[in-house]
Design an enzyme around this catalytic site. Structure first.
Site, mmCIF file in Angstrom:
data_model
loop_
_atom_site.group_PDB
_atom_site.id
_atom_site.type_symbol
_atom_site.label_atom_id
_atom_site.label_comp_id
_atom_site.label_asym_id
_atom_site.label_seq_id
_atom_site.Cartn_x
_atom_site.Cartn_y
_atom_site.Cartn_z
ATOM 1 N N HIS A 25 15.381 7.810 26.583
ATOM 2 C CA HIS A 25 16.179 8.905 26.014
ATOM 3 C C HIS A 25 17.222 9.325 27.046
ATOM 4 O O HIS A 25 16.995 10.189 27.867
ATOM 5 C CB HIS A 25 15.241 10.075 25.646
ATOM 6 C CG HIS A 25 15.923 11.220 24.955
ATOM 7 N ND1 HIS A 25 15.228 12.161 24.210
ATOM 8 C CD2 HIS A 25 17.213 11.600 24.886
ATOM 9 C CE1 HIS A 25 16.052 13.054 23.722
ATOM 10 N NE2 HIS A 25 17.279 12.747 24.133
ATOM 11 N N HIS A 27 21.530 9.808 26.944
ATOM 12 C CA HIS A 27 22.825 9.726 26.247
ATOM 13 C C HIS A 27 23.829 9.268 27.296
ATOM 14 O O HIS A 27 24.032 9.975 28.289
ATOM 15 C CB HIS A 27 23.236 11.085 25.687
ATOM 16 C CG HIS A 27 22.233 11.641 24.730
ATOM 17 N ND1 HIS A 27 22.363 11.515 23.364
ATOM 18 C CD2 HIS A 27 21.073 12.316 24.937
ATOM 19 C CE1 HIS A 27 21.321 12.096 22.774
ATOM 20 N NE2 HIS A 27 20.518 12.589 23.707
ATOM 21 N N HIS A 205 16.331 12.708 17.013
ATOM 22 C CA HIS A 205 16.028 13.959 17.708
ATOM 23 C C HIS A 205 15.412 14.904 16.679
ATOM 24 O O HIS A 205 15.970 15.085 15.584
ATOM 25 C CB HIS A 205 17.302 14.604 18.243
ATOM 26 C CG HIS A 205 17.844 14.003 19.497
ATOM 27 N ND1 HIS A 205 18.131 12.680 19.613
ATOM 28 C CD2 HIS A 205 18.142 14.572 20.697
ATOM 29 C CE1 HIS A 205 18.602 12.443 20.846
ATOM 30 N NE2 HIS A 205 18.620 13.581 21.522
ATOM 31 N N GLU A 208 13.457 19.722 19.044
ATOM 32 C CA GLU A 208 13.943 20.128 20.375
ATOM 33 C C GLU A 208 14.063 21.656 20.316
ATOM 34 O O GLU A 208 13.356 22.372 21.017
ATOM 35 C CB GLU A 208 15.293 19.462 20.682
ATOM 36 C CG GLU A 208 15.913 19.902 22.000
ATOM 37 C CD GLU A 208 17.302 19.277 22.252
ATOM 38 O OE1 GLU A 208 17.917 18.736 21.311
ATOM 39 O OE2 GLU A 208 17.770 19.371 23.409
ATOM 40 N N ASP A 286 17.694 12.523 29.365
ATOM 41 C CA ASP A 286 18.591 13.094 28.347
ATOM 42 C C ASP A 286 20.069 13.005 28.752
ATOM 43 O O ASP A 286 20.755 12.089 28.328
ATOM 44 C CB ASP A 286 18.178 14.536 28.022
ATOM 45 C CG ASP A 286 18.523 14.943 26.599
ATOM 46 O OD1 ASP A 286 18.962 14.089 25.818
ATOM 47 O OD2 ASP A 286 18.318 16.129 26.257
ATOM 48 N N ASP A 287 20.538 13.978 29.540
ATOM 49 C CA ASP A 287 21.944 14.020 29.970
ATOM 50 C C ASP A 287 21.965 14.338 31.457
ATOM 51 O O ASP A 287 22.269 15.472 31.864
ATOM 52 C CB ASP A 287 22.693 15.099 29.174
ATOM 53 C CG ASP A 287 22.661 14.824 27.686
ATOM 54 O OD1 ASP A 287 23.413 13.951 27.226
ATOM 55 O OD2 ASP A 287 21.839 15.460 26.984
#
Ligand code: HPA
Ligand code: ZN
Length: 349
Positions: A25, A27, A205, A208, A286-287
């Site tokens: 996961h 991005h 997703h 969350e 994630d980011d």
């Protein structure tokens, strides 16, 4: 699980960094560091609403998912050419390899780019070439997952799928991201049905910020094989049992959850609860450029805050391989590598 060697607590951070692991996961647009944003802005003549790298970084104080997404899409506006997509993905893959990531399944958001006139081919080919090179240079297998933006319409998602089909062999699956609240999985029922017909793997997703009901519909309406985040499942015991019984993996992102105020602090993160309930939970970044750390930093901060042990490290890395879309032979190979890594620690007892 095999018998783990004794690992003194002070050695755990080095073990977390050194163990082989998969990332499921991430991005890729969320790996754009402020320095690269400014470099690409200059290269492409794109004006940014921030005076400096420091000013941009200072804006990274998020209160919820939407406050992050606004800045994340602004950052992605500097990506125009195939080379830009290559450079972004290569920067991530070099870091991932250095963190002992042996397999990565990487999300990309084509609509963020095609809406600005960037050709689909520039996006996918730039990312693909970086993945190819990572495999050649580091032996890191990197695969792409195309995400639909859920704040846009299903018709837009269908058009995006159509535009991506000439590059079908360059991505393994589809996902669903962006603003969760008010955009339930049901909105994308037909386009995901089409993706399944095409043989694409399916993730979404869900849970969350959104309710457990969104996780149920990601599973039952979209046919999601993995849930991205999913941490709100703890509020629904029947759902928890379903996720545990079917071993539906959750790709949990600890630093993201804290930065976006899903949990007030890392000490209040529910990952231990998810593992104790028998779920196949995994740790992911994630980011990473926006949330204060790449994959190893997520492991380190989570383990420190929750007092997790070596057996959790082994379990989480094992889960990351099990939960991947790699073939069975590759999974078994990485799982053997993981076991050898932990067995090798015995010699230093
Ligand atoms: N949630 C939803 N959409 C996203 C995220 C996220 O954490 N990161 C990038 N797009
Ligand atoms: Zn995400």
């Amino acid at each position: 699980m095999f018998h783990l060697p004794h690992i003194p607590p002070q050695r755990l951070p080095a073990v977390l960094r050194g163990m082989p692991k998969a990332e499921l996961h991430i991005h890729i647009e969320g790996s754009l560091e402020p320095e690269l944003i400014f470099k690409l802005a200059q290269r492409n003549g794109v004006a940014l609403p921030y005076a400096s790298v420091e000013a941009l970084r200072a804006a990274y104080a998020f209160t919820d998912l939407q406050s992050f997404l606004d800045i994340y899409y602004a950052g992605a506006s500097v990506l125009l050419k195939e080379q830009d997509f290559f450079d972004m993905a290569w920067a991530y893959l070099e870091k991932a390899a250095a963190e002992n990531v042996v397999h990565a399944e990487i999300f990309f958001d084509p609509q963020t780019h095609t809406a600005r006139g960037v050709p689909m081919g520039s996006v996918i080919q730039g990312l693909h070439h970086a993945c190819q090179r990572a495999h050649q240079e580091f032996g890191l297998s990197a695969k792409l997952i195309l995400c639909f933006l859920r704040h846009l319409s299903e018709a837009d998602a269908f058009a995006t799928l159509e535009a991506a089909l000439p590059y079908r062999h360059h991505f393994i699956g589809v996902g669903l991201d962006s603003s969760e609240m008010g955009h339930p999985p049901e909105k994308f029922e037909r386009v995901f049905a089409r993706c399944r017909e095409l043989g694409l793997r399916v993730v979404a997703h869900a849970g969350e910020e959104g309710p457990p009901a969104y996780i149920w519909s990601a599973l039952d309406v979209l046919g999601a094989e993995r849930i991205d985040h999913g941490v709100q499942a703890v509020h629904d015991p029947v759902l928890l049992r379903r996720l545990a019984d079917a071993q539906v993996p959750l790709t949990v992102c600890p630093l993201s959850n804290v930065k976006l105020c899903v949990f007030p602090s890392m000490a209040q993160h529910n990952l231990r609860q998810l593992l104790d309930a028998g779920l196949c939970a995994t740790v992911n970044s994630d980011d990473p450029a926006y949330f204060g750390g790449y994959l190893n930093e997520n492991y380190l901060q989570l383990f420190a805050a929750l007092d997790l042990e070596p057996r959790h490290a082994y379990q989480l890395a094992f889960n990351s391989f099990e939960a991947s879309f790699a073939d069975e032979a590759a999974k078994r190979g990485w799982e053997r590598q993981l076991k050898s890594y932990f067995e090798g620690l015995r010699e230093h007892d």
